[in-house]
Scaffold this motif. Structure first.
Motif, PDB file in Angstrom:
ATOM      1  N   ILE A 202      -4.427   0.701   4.152  1.00 49.33           N
ATOM      2  CA  ILE A 202      -5.890   0.547   4.204  1.00 49.33           C
ATOM      3  C   ILE A 202      -6.345  -0.480   3.175  1.00 49.33           C
ATOM      4  CG2 ILE A 202      -6.357   2.855   5.096  1.00 49.33           C
ATOM      5  CD1 ILE A 202      -7.381   3.534   2.211  1.00 49.33           C
ATOM      6  N   GLY A 203      -5.399  -1.048   2.414  1.00 50.62           N
ATOM      7  CA  GLY A 203      -5.798  -2.075   1.448  1.00 50.62           C
ATOM      8  C   GLY A 203      -4.690  -2.329   0.442  1.00 50.62           C
TER       9      GLY A 203
ATOM     10  N   ILE B   3       8.104   8.364   1.302  1.00 49.63           N
ATOM     11  CA  ILE B   3       8.857   9.309   2.128  1.00 49.63           C
ATOM     12  C   ILE B   3      10.209   8.682   2.449  1.00 49.63           C
ATOM     13  CG2 ILE B   3       8.886  10.569   4.329  1.00 49.63           C
ATOM     14  CD1 ILE B   3       5.796  10.281   4.377  1.00 49.63           C
TER      15      ILE B   3
ATOM     16  N   GLU C  22       6.712   8.258  -4.664  1.00 48.85           N
ATOM     17  CA  GLU C  22       6.981   6.840  -4.366  1.00 48.85           C
ATOM     18  C   GLU C  22       7.081   6.611  -2.864  1.00 48.85           C
ATOM     19  OE1 GLU C  22       6.405   6.457  -7.933  1.00 48.85           O
ATOM     20  OE2 GLU C  22       7.128   4.595  -7.041  1.00 48.85           O
TER      21      GLU C  22
ATOM     22  N   TYR D 106      -3.706  -1.939  -2.595  1.00 47.24           N
ATOM     23  CA  TYR D 106      -3.741  -1.205  -3.867  1.00 47.24           C
ATOM     24  C   TYR D 106      -2.880   0.036  -3.648  1.00 47.24           C
ATOM     25  CZ  TYR D 106      -7.495   0.285  -0.788  1.00 47.24           C
ATOM     26  OH  TYR D 106      -8.219   0.626   0.328  1.00 47.24           O
TER      27      TYR D 106
HETATM   28  C1  LIG Z   1       4.182   6.767   2.352  1.00 51.71           C
HETATM   29  O1  LIG Z   1       4.506   6.091   1.181  1.00 51.71           O
HETATM   30  C2  LIG Z   1       3.548   5.921   0.208  1.00 51.71           C
HETATM   31  C3  LIG Z   1       2.205   6.274   0.459  1.00 51.71           C
HETATM   32  C4  LIG Z   1       1.279   6.083  -0.588  1.00 51.71           C
HETATM   33  C5  LIG Z   1      -0.166   6.431  -0.347  1.00 51.71           C
HETATM   34  O2  LIG Z   1      -0.809   5.373   0.394  1.00 51.71           O
HETATM   35  C6  LIG Z   1      -1.290   4.296  -0.342  1.00 51.71           C
HETATM   36  O3  LIG Z   1      -1.138   4.205  -1.541  1.00 51.71           O
HETATM   37  C7  LIG Z   1      -1.987   3.243   0.422  1.00 51.71           C
HETATM   38  C8  LIG Z   1      -2.245   3.246   1.790  1.00 51.71           C
HETATM   39  N1  LIG Z   1      -2.919   2.096   2.071  1.00 51.71           N
HETATM   40  N2  LIG Z   1      -3.057   1.393   0.918  1.00 51.71           N
HETATM   41  C9  LIG Z   1      -2.496   2.076  -0.093  1.00 51.71           C
HETATM   42  C10 LIG Z   1       1.663   5.585  -1.823  1.00 51.71           C
HETATM   43  C11 LIG Z   1       3.000   5.222  -2.016  1.00 51.71           C
HETATM   44  C12 LIG Z   1       3.414   4.682  -3.314  1.00 51.71           C
HETATM   45  C13 LIG Z   1       2.982   5.239  -4.509  1.00 51.71           C
HETATM   46  C14 LIG Z   1       3.417   4.687  -5.711  1.00 51.71           C
HETATM   47  C15 LIG Z   1       4.258   3.585  -5.708  1.00 51.71           C
HETATM   48  N3  LIG Z   1       4.653   3.044  -4.531  1.00 51.71           N
HETATM   49  C16 LIG Z   1       4.259   3.559  -3.360  1.00 51.71           C
HETATM   50  C17 LIG Z   1       3.949   5.378  -1.013  1.00 51.71           C
END
Ligand SMILES: COc1cc(COC(=O)c2cn[nH]c2)cc(-c2cccnc2)c1
Length: 244
Positions: free
Chosen positions: A137-138, A118, A116, A140
């Protein structure tokens, strides 16, 4: 440019050794260093995550491995510090403008989050000595920041002098020239499966070709990215006011 990537899946970043970025690395334009975050865990299971304070689904990346990793990669008493980029859905938008800005940096470090996210104190701790940008980057959600790093590194590396073959092609790109989407492109054969190249492009009349391309950019932008056209219209209006 030095590029450090901190991740629990360094193999995800193997793609950086291919194509443009691979060439830039071989030519010394880029110094890419991959680091497995688990190197800085101290328990038998090499744990990097734990349950979230305050409850909620999923797991959060523990701060300790990140703190030790950052201190190892960018020692606090070192002569310089990197600019730390953290890909996250909660970040500021990654744009061509930001790519140009990052291409000017001598040292970038990317922190790939999983689960979820850092522990927020990692960015706060890093921010005590380096610039930290949380970047999206977007709109999603990915399972981790690794593929976002691949996107950003490619967008930045191709802007470095000597990395891309033909610098002129950078100027005409979508999102980097006049703020409009790029016009459609064609090559031989002139007729293909009942589809012909627009006559104007065969005319040799470079003024008319430029005008046609500009019109194509405007209609494409209006159709696919009206948000960009609104911004572009505002700039045009400003210019007209300025010209009186
Ligand atoms: C550092 O914290 C993060 C990083 C990421 C990976 O990056 C992306 O998904 C992303 C980067 N640009 N657009 C999307 C995902 C989560 C995350 C996962 C599930 C629920 N909520 C948050 C958290």
């Amino acid at each position: 440019m030095r590029l450090d990537v901190l991740t629990i899946f360094p193999e995800y970043l193997a793609a950086l050794d291919v194509s443009l970025v691979g060439k830039a690395t071989q030519s010394g334009l880029l110094d890419v260093r991959l680091h497995d975050l688990r190197q800085w865990t101290n328990d038998r299971h090499r744990t990097v995550d734990d349950t979230p304070y305050g409850g909620g689904a999923g797991m959060v990346m523990k701060p300790e491995p990140w703190g030790e990793a950052l201190d190892a990669v960018a020692p606090p008493d070192g002569p310089s510090q990197p600019r730390l980029i953290v890909p996250t859905p909660a970040g500021r938008p990654f744009t061509q403008a930001l790519a140009y800005e990052l291409a000017e940096e001598p040292w970038l470090a990317f922190a790939c989050g999983r689960y979820e996210g850092i522990d927020a104190r990692v960015a706060a701790y890093a921010g005590e000595r380096m610039r930290v940008d949380e970047v999206s980057i977007g709109d999603y959600v990915l399972n981790g920041g690794e593929v976002a790093v691949l996107v950003m590194v490619e967008a930045v590396a191709r802007l470095l002098p000597g990395v891309i073959g033909n610098p002129e092609s950078l100027a005409e790109e979508s999102h980097s020239g006049d703020g409009l989407l790029e016009y459609p492109v064609y090559t031989k054969p002139v007729s293909w499966r009942g589809h012909d190249v627009p006559e104007i492009l065969l005319s040799g009349n470079h003024g008319k070709i430029a005008e046609w391309r500009h019109q194509q950019s405007i209609s494409r932008t209006a159709e696919r990215r009206p948000d960009l056209l609104a911004a572009w219209g505002a700039v045009l209006a400003e210019d007209e006011d300025a010209d009186g």
